[in-house]
Design a protein around this motif. Structure first.
Motif: not given
Length: 155
Positions: A16-20
Motif C-alpha cells: 500500500k505504501e508503494v502504491v501511495d
C-alpha cells in the motif's frame, strides 16, 4: 490473525505504501491488480531497481515497456521521451518513487536509505526468493500502459 510489530509491517501494508508513493509521483490514478505470483526470471523491455538499506532491506523493481516510461514522462513533463533521455528518466523516476517510499516508511517507524537506481533494458531480471516477493500491476487506461511493480523485503 497475524500481528506484525511496528518494525515488521505486513507485505500488504508495505505494498500500500508503494502504491501511495507511486501515486504521489505519477499524476494519474491507475487501476491496481495484485500479481498472484512472481516468476523467478522476468523478461524486461525496460525497468529499474532500487535497493533499500537500514531497518528494512530489500528492493523495489519497476518494469514496463519503453512506451510505459515514455507515457509516464508525458504525464510528468508534458512530453514523451526516447533514447538516452528515456533511460535516464527511467532511472530517475525509480529514484523518485523509492525516495518517496523511504520517506513514507518513517510513518511505520522504519528508517531506510536507498541505493542508486540500476537500469535493465532488454534483459532478464532474476528474482531471488521470488516466493517472498509481492507484485502489483498498475494500469493507466487513459494512456494505454501498464507498470509492473515488485517489492522484495528482508528484515
Amino acid at each position: 490473525m497475524t500481528v506484525h510489530s511496528i518494525k515488521e509491517p505486513s507485505f500488504q501494508l508495505l505494498l500500500k505504501e508503494v502504491v501511495d508513493s507511486i501515486n504521489s509521483v505519477i499524476p494519474a490514478q491507475p487501476i491496481i491488480n495484485h500479481t498472484p505470483s512472481i516468476e523467478s526470471a522476468i523478461p524486461i523491455d525496460l525497468g529499474v531497481s532500487v535497493h533499500f538499506t537500514g531497518d528494512m532491506k530489500g528492493l523495489l523493481f519497476l518494469k514496463g515497456e519503453k512506451d510505459t516510461f515514455s507515457s509516464i514522462a508525458e504525464m510528468l513533463y508534458g512530453m514523451r521521451l526516447d533514447g538516452e533521455m528515456l533511460t535516464s528518466f527511467t532511472g530517475e523516476v525509480g529514484n523518485m518513487i523509492a525516495g518517496t517510499l523511504s520517506t513514507n516508511l518513517t510513518k511505520l517507524s522504519l528508517k531506510t536509505d536507498i541505493t542508486s537506481p540500476e537500469l535493465f533494458q532488454s534483459d532478464i531480471f532474476n528474482v531471488a526468493h521470488h516466493e517472498q516477493a509481492l507484485g502489483v500491476e498498475l494500469t493507466y487506461d487513459a494512456h494505454g500502459v501498464q507498470l509492473d511493480v515488485i517489492l522484495m523485503v528482508v528484515y
